[in-house]
Design a protein around this motif. Structure first.
Motif, PDB file in Angstrom:
ATOM      1  N   CYS A  70      -4.890  12.442   3.530  1.00 27.71           N
ATOM      2  CA  CYS A  70      -4.606  13.176   2.289  1.00 27.71           C
ATOM      3  C   CYS A  70      -5.725  14.171   1.982  1.00 27.71           C
ATOM      4  O   CYS A  70      -5.465  15.290   1.528  1.00 27.71           O
ATOM      5  N   ASP A  71      -6.968  13.737   2.220  1.00 25.05           N
ATOM      6  CA  ASP A  71      -8.099  14.654   2.036  1.00 25.05           C
ATOM      7  C   ASP A  71      -7.916  15.907   2.887  1.00 25.05           C
ATOM      8  O   ASP A  71      -8.035  17.031   2.411  1.00 25.05           O
ATOM      9  N   ASP A  95      -3.685   5.795  13.712  1.00 23.04           N
ATOM     10  CA  ASP A  95      -4.164   4.970  12.601  1.00 23.04           C
ATOM     11  C   ASP A  95      -3.098   4.683  11.554  1.00 23.04           C
ATOM     12  O   ASP A  95      -3.222   3.745  10.769  1.00 23.04           O
ATOM     13  N   PRO A 152       0.815  -1.214   0.000  1.00 27.57           N
ATOM     14  CA  PRO A 152       0.000   0.000   0.000  1.00 27.57           C
ATOM     15  C   PRO A 152       0.853   1.270   0.000  1.00 27.57           C
ATOM     16  O   PRO A 152       1.994   1.257   0.466  1.00 27.57           O
ATOM     17  N   SER A 198      -8.430   2.098  -9.659  1.00 29.46           N
ATOM     18  CA  SER A 198      -9.138   1.039  -8.922  1.00 29.46           C
ATOM     19  C   SER A 198      -8.175   0.020  -8.325  1.00 29.46           C
ATOM     20  O   SER A 198      -8.517  -0.660  -7.360  1.00 29.46           O
ATOM     21  N   THR A 200       2.353  10.368   5.258  1.00 28.37           N
ATOM     22  CA  THR A 200       1.252  10.843   6.113  1.00 28.37           C
ATOM     23  C   THR A 200       1.575  10.628   7.590  1.00 28.37           C
ATOM     24  O   THR A 200       1.176  11.438   8.430  1.00 28.37           O
ATOM     25  N   VAL A 254      -4.656   2.206  -1.445  1.00 29.63           N
ATOM     26  CA  VAL A 254      -4.531   3.385  -0.574  1.00 29.63           C
ATOM     27  C   VAL A 254      -5.331   3.111   0.706  1.00 29.63           C
ATOM     28  O   VAL A 254      -6.561   3.078   0.667  1.00 29.63           O
ATOM     29  N   PRO A 255      -4.630   2.890   1.826  1.00 30.06           N
ATOM     30  CA  PRO A 255      -5.349   2.620   3.080  1.00 30.06           C
ATOM     31  C   PRO A 255      -6.327   3.760   3.393  1.00 30.06           C
ATOM     32  O   PRO A 255      -6.049   4.924   3.080  1.00 30.06           O
ATOM     33  N   SER A 256      -7.450   3.427   4.026  1.00 30.45           N
ATOM     34  CA  SER A 256      -8.481   4.447   4.234  1.00 30.45           C
ATOM     35  C   SER A 256      -7.986   5.590   5.120  1.00 30.45           C
ATOM     36  O   SER A 256      -8.340   6.751   4.898  1.00 30.45           O
ATOM     37  N   ALA A 257      -7.140   5.285   6.094  1.00 31.23           N
ATOM     38  CA  ALA A 257      -6.614   6.359   6.942  1.00 31.23           C
ATOM     39  C   ALA A 257      -5.708   7.285   6.143  1.00 31.23           C
ATOM     40  O   ALA A 257      -5.670   8.499   6.374  1.00 31.23           O
ATOM     41  N   ALA A 300      -6.061   7.861   2.913  1.00 39.85           N
ATOM     42  CA  ALA A 300      -6.976   8.649   2.084  1.00 39.85           C
ATOM     43  C   ALA A 300      -7.572   9.800   2.891  1.00 39.85           C
ATOM     44  O   ALA A 300      -7.658  10.940   2.408  1.00 39.85           O
ATOM     45  N   ALA A 301      -7.942   9.525   4.138  1.00 38.61           N
ATOM     46  CA  ALA A 301      -8.533  10.566   4.983  1.00 38.61           C
ATOM     47  C   ALA A 301      -7.514  11.659   5.294  1.00 38.61           C
ATOM     48  O   ALA A 301      -7.829  12.858   5.222  1.00 38.61           O
TER      49      ALA A 301
END
Lengths: 344, 344
Positions: free
Chosen positions: A265-266, A200, A180, A253, A186, A257-260, A262-263
């Motif tokens: 980075c957002d 996380d 990943p 697709s 991050t 990218v781990p969800s944490a 992604a969060a």
């Protein structure tokens, strides 16, 4: 090499943070100033490690580490300095024979902190099965450095049969990713800025040479390897596309990218594609061995999440394109690089 | 190894300038903190360069350079970084095969200045006939570093027959010195402090590998070589005396101290014996080849002023003594090292 801005530096130009961020500004500085000064042709591929002239299968890599803070979830500057150089050697298909470690410390740094990161470097070297054979210690006055900088240089020997180079990718190659993305950058940023993602997200910093060795049976069909550190996956793919003169196409697709991540980075307004990693690599391999290579990577814990993310094409030479989740295509540019200083 | 202060560091201890000055504090830090952290036994000789495990006759050395100012009479941080590492390899009897060069630059450094010192490094490498094969560029924000730090790591191959080591000096050896002492340190200090000696004193920074090669015909009779950089001649002689367990006796009347260096040292309250050099070395050789070795050194421009300064004895093992001009004897201690920060 394509440089967007062909004018020479003026007398007033100064070093910018982006010159050290591994993106377009770094490439420009190398091409226009560093390589000419050192008598190197600026048009060859820039690899993670160099072959030692007259040294048979020996390769050499050097890296300075200026990460801030010194310690972050998953690691510290000590382990990072060992892993970073071990991995640069691995990207040339080499196992590490020896490391050097040079310290620049700021007056007033607690010795307990120095001990902690050097202990960590020592443990990381032991776990990577590589001795630290020589070193250097310099001290500068208060305010002349930010706590601690390290340099590691590694000498490695190529695994027989493996000769990956960023110039060897070719149309049709499968693009594999060993794990990943986005964790290291991050984790460091979140710690530095106190964003609260530290529970996380942990850096993926780890040695990758054993995972590269798992590709040895595929020998010459392993064309290019690169670990997407500074500049992230976007920089690594662009470097290979440029050096090999091929188009690279990846599928959003397929990107892990781990969800944490992604969060984070957002929140930070970052694209995970440009965030630094310290524990994964991309492999450009011949299509007929891609499935077997993927299985070989997945057989190791550090490659358990290996995936195929794309392929090479003749369609858009030297350019990287992303097929988005909605089916659109967008160009993945070389990051300019100002966004993430002192990540490694 | 004799450490005056055997208590472990306390939790409150911090890095001091002297920890990086190449004297007693540096040796203590290495023995008590750095080497144990990296899994190295602290009781072996500490050489200028290490043999590469499994690498045949290859030796490796690393050095970071933090000299201030970046430019001084006779050189700059770029040429110094090349010479320093070439010379560390030479002190193990090796000729350089390749160098790495890593840059840590402060945001805001004029690119013209970066170019100037890298040009200088490139020229120095060319003159030493060694390629810079790989590098690294990092940038830190304003105030996080003082302008520019460099790291060079070198890989060299030992000249057949030469195997000098600081542990190989023995009683009876002649102690040769290849050139005058004190020039580099006083040139840098004078520039930094604006003392006005800059017109009379220039750094002796130069590559020494060709001069070492001139000793190849004497093979195994060349026991120990060391270039007296940080900590000066006093540190180098003490290191060899300690590692080899011999007494070293030198004659003040034989020491080549240029008059401008003597004047600068008087003004600064410094002993020329502890001032850094970057272009000379001491050689401990078997007494029967001493005269021939001296002639061989003098046949090269960089060794034209080579002299015999003393000999080794069983009389005061691990101690260095100076016979003064008045015939008295004084112990030459390992410098503690706080006096001359950022000299290289």
């Amino acid at each position: 090499m394509n440089i967007d801005c062909p004018v020479p530096y003026s007398e007033d130009d100064v070093v910018q943070l982006g010159h050290g961020a591994g993106g377009r500004l770094t490439a420009e500085l190398l091409d226009r100033l560093v390589l000419p000064a050192l008598g190197r042709r600026p048009d060859g591929p820039l690899e993670d490690a160099a072959l030692l002239p007259g040294g048979g299968e020996l390769v050499v890599s050097t890296d300075s580490f200026v990460v801030s803070p010194l310690t972050f979830p998953g690691g510290d500057i000590g382990s990072l300095a060992v892993h970073g150089t071990v991995n640069d050697l691995a990207m040339r298909g080499a196992l590490p024979l020896a490391l050097t470690l040079a310290v620049i410390a700021e007056e007033g740094l607690p010795l307990a902190e120095l001990r902690s990161v050097l202990d960590s470097a020592g443990k990381a070297a032991q776990q990577a099965d590589v001795p630290v054979i020589t070193g250097d210690t310099k001290v500068v006055g208060r305010g002349a450095a930010d706590r601690l900088f390290l340099n590691t240089t590694g000498i490695g020997r190529r695994v027989p049969g493996l000769a990956p180079s960023s110039a060897r990718a070719r149309a049709g190659d499968a693009v594999l990713l060993s794990g990943p993305i986005g964790l290291h950058g991050t984790a460091v940023l979140s710690t530095r800025e106190g964003l609260g993602f530290e529970t996380d997200i942990a850096s993926d910093t780890r040695p990758l040479h054993r995972l590269v060795r798992a590709l040895a049976p595929f020998g010459d069909a392993v064309h290019s390897l690169r670990d997407p550190t500074r500049g992230g996956l976007a920089a690594s793919l662009n470097e290979i596309a440029r050096d090999a003169g091929v188009g690279v196409e990846i599928a959003e697709s397929a990107l892990p990218v781990p969800s944490a991540v992604a969060a984070a980075c957002d929140l930070l307004g970052l694209d995970p594609l440009i965030v630094a990693n310290e524990g994964c690599f991309v492999a450009f391999v011949a299509p007929d061995i891609a499935d077997a290579a993927l299985l070989a990577l997945r057989a190791h814990p550090e490659g358990a999440q290996a995936v195929r993310i794309g392929h090479c094409t003749t369609a858009h030479a030297a350019r990287v394109e992303l097929r988005t989740l909605l089916g659109a295509r967008r160009v993945v540019d070389m990051p300019s690089g100002e966004q993430l200083p002192r990540i490694c």
